[in-house]
Design an enzyme around this catalytic site. Sequence first.
Site, mmCIF file in Angstrom:
data_model
loop_
_atom_site.group_PDB
_atom_site.id
_atom_site.type_symbol
_atom_site.label_atom_id
_atom_site.label_comp_id
_atom_site.label_asym_id
_atom_site.label_seq_id
_atom_site.Cartn_x
_atom_site.Cartn_y
_atom_site.Cartn_z
ATOM 1 N N SER A 1 0.866 -1.177 0.000
ATOM 2 C CA SER A 1 0.000 0.000 0.000
ATOM 3 C C SER A 1 0.905 1.230 0.000
ATOM 4 O O SER A 1 2.079 1.134 0.398
ATOM 5 C CB SER A 1 -0.873 -0.023 1.254
ATOM 6 O OG SER A 1 -1.498 1.224 1.452
ATOM 7 N N TYR B 1 -2.215 -1.219 10.144
ATOM 8 C CA TYR B 1 -2.298 -1.517 8.708
ATOM 9 C C TYR B 1 -1.007 -1.087 8.009
ATOM 10 O O TYR B 1 -0.375 -1.873 7.285
ATOM 11 C CB TYR B 1 -3.511 -0.798 8.106
ATOM 12 C CG TYR B 1 -3.672 -0.978 6.612
ATOM 13 C CD1 TYR B 1 -4.299 -2.104 6.089
ATOM 14 C CD2 TYR B 1 -3.196 -0.017 5.721
ATOM 15 C CE1 TYR B 1 -4.450 -2.274 4.714
ATOM 16 C CE2 TYR B 1 -3.335 -0.173 4.349
ATOM 17 C CZ TYR B 1 -3.963 -1.302 3.853
ATOM 18 O OH TYR B 1 -4.105 -1.460 2.487
HETATM 19 N N1 LIG Z 1 -8.641 -0.913 -2.324
HETATM 20 C C1 LIG Z 1 -7.615 -0.088 -2.234
HETATM 21 O O1 LIG Z 1 -7.739 1.110 -2.520
HETATM 22 C C2 LIG Z 1 -6.276 -0.608 -1.773
HETATM 23 C C3 LIG Z 1 -5.197 0.290 -1.751
HETATM 24 C C4 LIG Z 1 -3.958 -0.170 -1.334
HETATM 25 C C5 LIG Z 1 -3.795 -1.497 -0.974
HETATM 26 N N2 LIG Z 1 -4.858 -2.348 -0.993
HETATM 27 C C6 LIG Z 1 -4.623 -3.747 -0.619
HETATM 28 O O2 LIG Z 1 -5.191 -4.588 -1.610
HETATM 29 C C7 LIG Z 1 -5.608 -5.822 -1.022
HETATM 30 C C8 LIG Z 1 -7.058 -6.098 -1.361
HETATM 31 O O3 LIG Z 1 -7.827 -5.058 -0.803
HETATM 32 P P1 LIG Z 1 -9.345 -4.770 -1.205
HETATM 33 O O4 LIG Z 1 -9.470 -3.319 -1.289
HETATM 34 O O5 LIG Z 1 -9.750 -5.637 -2.330
HETATM 35 O O6 LIG Z 1 -10.059 -5.231 0.153
HETATM 36 P P2 LIG Z 1 -11.498 -5.904 0.423
HETATM 37 O O7 LIG Z 1 -12.458 -5.511 -0.634
HETATM 38 O O8 LIG Z 1 -11.788 -5.584 1.827
HETATM 39 O O9 LIG Z 1 -11.186 -7.452 0.259
HETATM 40 C C9 LIG Z 1 -10.330 -8.087 1.159
HETATM 41 C C10 LIG Z 1 -10.465 -9.569 1.006
HETATM 42 O O10 LIG Z 1 -9.681 -10.187 2.051
HETATM 43 C C11 LIG Z 1 -10.478 -11.151 2.711
HETATM 44 N N3 LIG Z 1 -10.102 -11.323 4.115
HETATM 45 C C12 LIG Z 1 -10.080 -10.374 5.074
HETATM 46 N N4 LIG Z 1 -9.782 -10.926 6.252
HETATM 47 C C13 LIG Z 1 -9.604 -12.262 6.028
HETATM 48 C C14 LIG Z 1 -9.305 -13.366 6.864
HETATM 49 N N5 LIG Z 1 -9.173 -13.229 8.174
HETATM 50 N N6 LIG Z 1 -9.205 -14.578 6.302
HETATM 51 C C15 LIG Z 1 -9.381 -14.748 4.967
HETATM 52 N N7 LIG Z 1 -9.677 -13.733 4.132
HETATM 53 C C16 LIG Z 1 -9.801 -12.508 4.658
HETATM 54 C C17 LIG Z 1 -11.884 -10.613 2.609
HETATM 55 O O11 LIG Z 1 -12.799 -11.683 2.836
HETATM 56 P P3 LIG Z 1 -14.381 -11.394 3.044
HETATM 57 O O12 LIG Z 1 -14.866 -10.931 1.722
HETATM 58 O O13 LIG Z 1 -14.896 -12.729 3.411
HETATM 59 O O14 LIG Z 1 -14.468 -10.357 4.101
HETATM 60 C C18 LIG Z 1 -11.902 -10.062 1.192
HETATM 61 O O15 LIG Z 1 -12.175 -11.069 0.252
HETATM 62 C C19 LIG Z 1 -5.324 -5.681 0.464
HETATM 63 O O16 LIG Z 1 -4.078 -6.279 0.767
HETATM 64 C C20 LIG Z 1 -5.252 -4.185 0.678
HETATM 65 O O17 LIG Z 1 -4.449 -3.860 1.787
HETATM 66 C C21 LIG Z 1 -6.097 -1.933 -1.382
#
Ligand SMILES: NC(=O)c1ccc[n+]([C@@H]2O[C@H](COP(=O)([O-])OP(=O)(O)OC[C@H]3O[C@@H](n4cnc5c(N)ncnc54)[C@H](OP(=O)(O)O)[C@@H]3O)[C@@H](O)[C@H]2O)c1
Length: 245
Positions: A153, A166
């Site tokens: 991130s 985080y």
């Molecule tokens: N979106 C952004 O703007 C952004 C920016 C920078 C970095 N990131 C990084 O990109 C990655 C994906 O983020 P996202 O935005 O797609 O997040 P998201 O929509 O919240 O999705 C996260 C996923 O991780 C799963 N998860 C969370 N806790 C878990 C656990 N204890 N065991 C198994 N699975 C778990 C969730 O499962 P459930 O669906 O079952 O809850 C969901 O499928 C992350 O590493 C995040 O830090 C995102």
Amino acid sequence: MFKYTPSPTLLEQRTILVTGAGDGIGRAAAKSFAAHGATVILLGRTTQKLETIYDEIEQAGYPKAAIYPLDLEGASPDDYDILANTLEKEFGKLDGLLHNASVLGTLTPMEHYDIKLWYQVMQVNLNAPFLLTKSCLKLLKKAPDSSVIFTSSSVGRKGRAYWGAYAVSKFATEGMMQILADELENTIRINSINPGATRTAMRAMAYPAEDPMILPTPDAIMPLYLYLMGADSHAVHGQALNAQK
Ligand SMILES: NC(=O)c1ccc[n+]([C@@H]2O[C@H](COP(=O)([O-])OP(=O)(O)OC[C@H]3O[C@@H](n4cnc5c(N)ncnc54)[C@H](OP(=O)(O)O)[C@@H]3O)[C@@H](O)[C@H]2O)c1
């Protein structure tokens, strides 16, 4: 956006494990890898979401996926070994591992950070990728051109007030990526991706006042994910990359 045009058969014959495959960026990555020929193992904590992606992959006619429900917060080291042994029995090797699942925790000054929540964030975002990688290395070494992607991130590359556990977990993730890359030169490719602001539930939680429609969708940031998973990135190793630039 990172520019790359993948061959439609880029990931044929490859087996790729995606964590957090049920939603957001992980969901898009799983479907995109499958669309390019990979057999995808969908790991996540909500079985119903994984089943939906499984069905979508099947209906699209992509290679049959597999579902592996696992809560990364509660999983023990033994659970990861069981997972790796199951994959070895089913697939023999692992060509790709996308560490994508993460939790945001809360945005608050360090002074007020809830200690239990701090441990939970570290468990899911940092300890789980360590344990999963450790258990899967023997399988990744069996593939001729395997690739591991860690998800970082912007706040894992430059500290920012209130991002607490985080951000610290993402800094540590970058460190883990660098150490593994140094140890595994010429065997497994290890890199990290900063997705950048992307239209997902996590982003909406971090920025509730933001209009999500101004953000790129998870599908839009897939070129870098595909590039790093396929053979075209064979010389890319130990790099901290940006999906949007
Ligand atoms: N979106 C952004 O703007 C952004 C920016 C920078 C970095 N990131 C990084 O990109 C990655 C994906 O983020 P996202 O935005 O797609 O997040 P998201 O929509 O919240 O999705 C996260 C996923 O991780 C799963 N998860 C969370 N806790 C878990 C656990 N204890 N065991 C198994 N699975 C778990 C969730 O499962 P459930 O669906 O079952 O809850 C969901 O499928 C992350 O590493 C995040 O830090 C995102």
